[in-house]
Design a protein around this motif. Sequence first.
Motif, PDB file in Angstrom:
ATOM      1  N   ARG A 148       0.782  -1.233  -0.021  1.00  0.00           N
ATOM      2  CA  ARG A 148      -0.142   0.170   0.114  1.00  0.00           C
ATOM      3  C   ARG A 148       0.943   1.389   0.147  1.00  0.00           C
ATOM      4  O   ARG A 148       0.323   2.237  -0.573  1.00  0.00           O
ATOM      5  CB  ARG A 148      -1.008  -0.015   1.372  1.00  0.00           C
ATOM      6  N   ILE A 194       3.869   1.635  -1.384  1.00  0.00           N
ATOM      7  CA  ILE A 194       4.300   1.722  -2.947  1.00  0.00           C
ATOM      8  C   ILE A 194       3.264   2.471  -3.742  1.00  0.00           C
ATOM      9  O   ILE A 194       3.481   3.242  -4.513  1.00  0.00           O
ATOM     10  CB  ILE A 194       4.794   0.736  -3.312  1.00  0.00           C
ATOM     11  N   LYS A 195       1.915   2.180  -3.632  1.00  0.00           N
ATOM     12  CA  LYS A 195       0.938   2.864  -4.345  1.00  0.00           C
ATOM     13  C   LYS A 195       0.751   4.111  -4.019  1.00  0.00           C
ATOM     14  O   LYS A 195       0.203   4.881  -4.956  1.00  0.00           O
ATOM     15  CB  LYS A 195      -0.552   2.063  -3.986  1.00  0.00           C
ATOM     16  N   LYS A 196       1.103   4.649  -2.875  1.00  0.00           N
ATOM     17  CA  LYS A 196       1.217   6.139  -2.426  1.00  0.00           C
ATOM     18  C   LYS A 196       2.477   6.956  -3.049  1.00  0.00           C
ATOM     19  O   LYS A 196       2.551   8.071  -2.660  1.00  0.00           O
ATOM     20  CB  LYS A 196       1.173   6.482  -0.919  1.00  0.00           C
ATOM     21  N   MET A 197       3.323   5.961  -3.800  1.00  0.00           N
ATOM     22  CA  MET A 197       4.486   6.715  -4.244  1.00  0.00           C
ATOM     23  C   MET A 197       5.522   7.083  -3.179  1.00  0.00           C
ATOM     24  O   MET A 197       6.203   8.176  -3.326  1.00  0.00           O
ATOM     25  CB  MET A 197       4.379   7.833  -5.149  1.00  0.00           C
ATOM     26  N   ILE A 198       5.502   6.203  -2.263  1.00  0.00           N
ATOM     27  CA  ILE A 198       6.484   6.521  -1.122  1.00  0.00           C
ATOM     28  C   ILE A 198       7.176   5.133  -0.703  1.00  0.00           C
ATOM     29  O   ILE A 198       6.399   4.095  -0.687  1.00  0.00           O
ATOM     30  CB  ILE A 198       5.835   7.204   0.360  1.00  0.00           C
ATOM     31  N   THR A 199       8.658   5.103  -0.406  1.00  0.00           N
ATOM     32  CA  THR A 199       9.233   4.012  -0.156  1.00  0.00           C
ATOM     33  C   THR A 199      10.001   4.150   1.036  1.00  0.00           C
ATOM     34  O   THR A 199      10.840   5.077   1.278  1.00  0.00           O
ATOM     35  CB  THR A 199      10.226   3.681  -1.195  1.00  0.00           C
ATOM     36  N   GLN A 259      10.365  17.147   0.008  1.00  0.00           N
ATOM     37  CA  GLN A 259      10.068  15.951  -0.468  1.00  0.00           C
ATOM     38  C   GLN A 259       9.961  15.114   1.048  1.00  0.00           C
ATOM     39  O   GLN A 259       8.971  14.183   0.987  1.00  0.00           O
ATOM     40  CB  GLN A 259      11.023  15.156  -1.080  1.00  0.00           C
ATOM     41  N   LYS A 295       6.555  15.869   2.667  1.00  0.00           N
ATOM     42  CA  LYS A 295       5.458  15.170   1.874  1.00  0.00           C
ATOM     43  C   LYS A 295       5.425  13.630   2.238  1.00  0.00           C
ATOM     44  O   LYS A 295       4.224  12.969   2.582  1.00  0.00           O
ATOM     45  CB  LYS A 295       5.715  15.229   0.325  1.00  0.00           C
ATOM     46  N   ALA A 296       6.606  12.873   2.210  1.00  0.00           N
ATOM     47  CA  ALA A 296       6.690  11.517   2.497  1.00  0.00           C
ATOM     48  C   ALA A 296       6.077  11.461   3.947  1.00  0.00           C
ATOM     49  O   ALA A 296       5.502  10.238   4.094  1.00  0.00           O
ATOM     50  CB  ALA A 296       8.095  10.869   2.444  1.00  0.00           C
ATOM     51  N   LEU A 330       2.491  11.568   4.002  1.00  0.00           N
ATOM     52  CA  LEU A 330       1.932  10.476   3.495  1.00  0.00           C
ATOM     53  C   LEU A 330       2.113   9.111   4.372  1.00  0.00           C
ATOM     54  O   LEU A 330       0.965   8.285   4.300  1.00  0.00           O
ATOM     55  CB  LEU A 330       2.497  10.149   1.945  1.00  0.00           C
TER      56      LEU A 330
END
Length: 436
Positions: free
Chosen positions: A373, A375-380, A409, A412-413, A416
Motif C-alpha cells: 500500500r 508503494i501505491k502512494k509513491m513513498i518507499t 519531499q 510530503k513523505a 503520506l
Amino acid sequence: MECTFVDYSYFINLHSSRRRPLLTRELTKLHYMAPKEAISLAEGMPNELTFPFEKLNVVMKDGSSFTLKGQQLGVALQYIPSQGYPPLVQLLREFTQQMHQPPAWDLRDVMVTTGSQDGISKTIEMCLEEGEPVVVQNPLYSGTETVLKPFKPTLIPIAQDHDGMIPESLRSALQDWEKKCLLSNGEYKMPKLMYINPTGSNPTGTTMPVERRLEVYRICCEYNLLILEDDAYCFMNFTETSLPSFLSLDTQGRVVRFDSLSKVLSSGLRIGWVTAAKPLIQNMELHIQSSYLHSSTLSQVLTYNLLNNWGFEKLLSHFESVRNYYKARRDVTLAAMDRHLKGLCEWTVPNGGMFVWIKVHGVADVYDMLMTRGIKKMITFVPGHAFMADPAEACSYIRASYSKATPKQTDKAMCLLAELIREEQELLRRKLENCT
C-alpha cells in the motif's frame, strides 16, 4: 601499555588456513619495491603503452585540481599488490594510527578493500565455519546478514537501546550460550565473532558511549571473541564528544576494524580499508589474491592524490562539513516527523549516520503496509524486517533515510506515511471487528 595478542589459529577456519601465497602476486609486490634499474621479465602485466588513455584531469569543488598522466596514469591503470596501492596503504596506515592510536601498532596492518562491505565479507569467510554461532547487534546492518546467511549460522542477537548494544544483554546471552554448550556434549560451540556497528548505527542511528564500549570490550575479552567493528559512519558522529573506537581500546589484538570513504568522499570509488593484527591481514590478502586480485587501482590512485594534496587537516575539515550537512538533514526530518507522526509512532533521535528508526504504534507488522500500500502512494521506506536477526518475525519498525530527499519531499513523505498508518490501523480495526 603491555599488550598480549590472541592466538589467531583459533579464529581462522579450515578452508582459509589452506590458502597459500600466489607467486605471481608476490612478484607484483617486488615490482613496486624494486629499484628503477632492475629488469623484470616476471610480471604478466600488460604494457601501459597499449592503453588508450592519455590523461585524466580531476577538478575539486574547492577549486583544487590534479592531473594523472604519463607514468602515474600508467600506474593508475595497472595491476598492483593485493594489499593495495603502496602509497595509499602507507597513507592509510598513518591516518589510522593518528586517528585511533591503537596499542601495539607495530603488530597491526591495513589493507585496502572494495568498500567496507568487502572487508566484512572477507573476514567472515576467513573465520566462520558452517553452522557456527555469531553474536550480532539486533537490529543489524542487512549487508552483514547477507554475508552470514550462506554459512547457516546461529545468530545470537543482542538487544539495543538508545545507546546501542546493551552490555548486560551481551553478558547474559553469552552466559546462557555457555551453559548450553556445557550441557550439549559438544553439539554447541561458543561463538568466535561479534559484529557491531558502534557509531551512527545502521539502521537505528545510535552511537555507543565510551563506558559502554569499554564494558563490551571487556566481555569480548572474557569470552574470547573477535570484534568486527564496522564503523562506516564514524565521521558522521553528531555527539559533542569524540569517542574512542574499539580499535583504540584493543590491547589483545581482537578488533578487526572496517573503515570506508563511501559516505564522506564517494560511494562509487569503493574505497574502504580493514585494520587488524598482521596475521589476519595476511590471510585476508591471500583471499583477495585468489579472487579479484586487488581493488580498483584507478580509485586508489585518485584517492591517494586527493588525500595527499589535501593533507589530514583539510580531510578532517571536509568530514566536518559532511557531518554538519547530515545533521541538518536529520533535524529537518525529525521536524517533519514531529508534525505528522506524533501519536502514531515513536523514535529515538539519531546520534549519527543517515537513518532514523521508527516504531509504528498499533501495527504489529509493517511489511505489507509499506511494500504494497505504501508503494501505491509513491513513498518507499525499508521495513524493519530487513535488519532483524530473525527477518521472518513480525516487525513494527521502519527505517527512514534522510540522506537524499529534499526537505519538501521529506515533509510530503512523512505526511503520506501518517496517512498510510492511519489507514492501516483502520484496516486492522475492521478485521478485528469482523473476527469477533
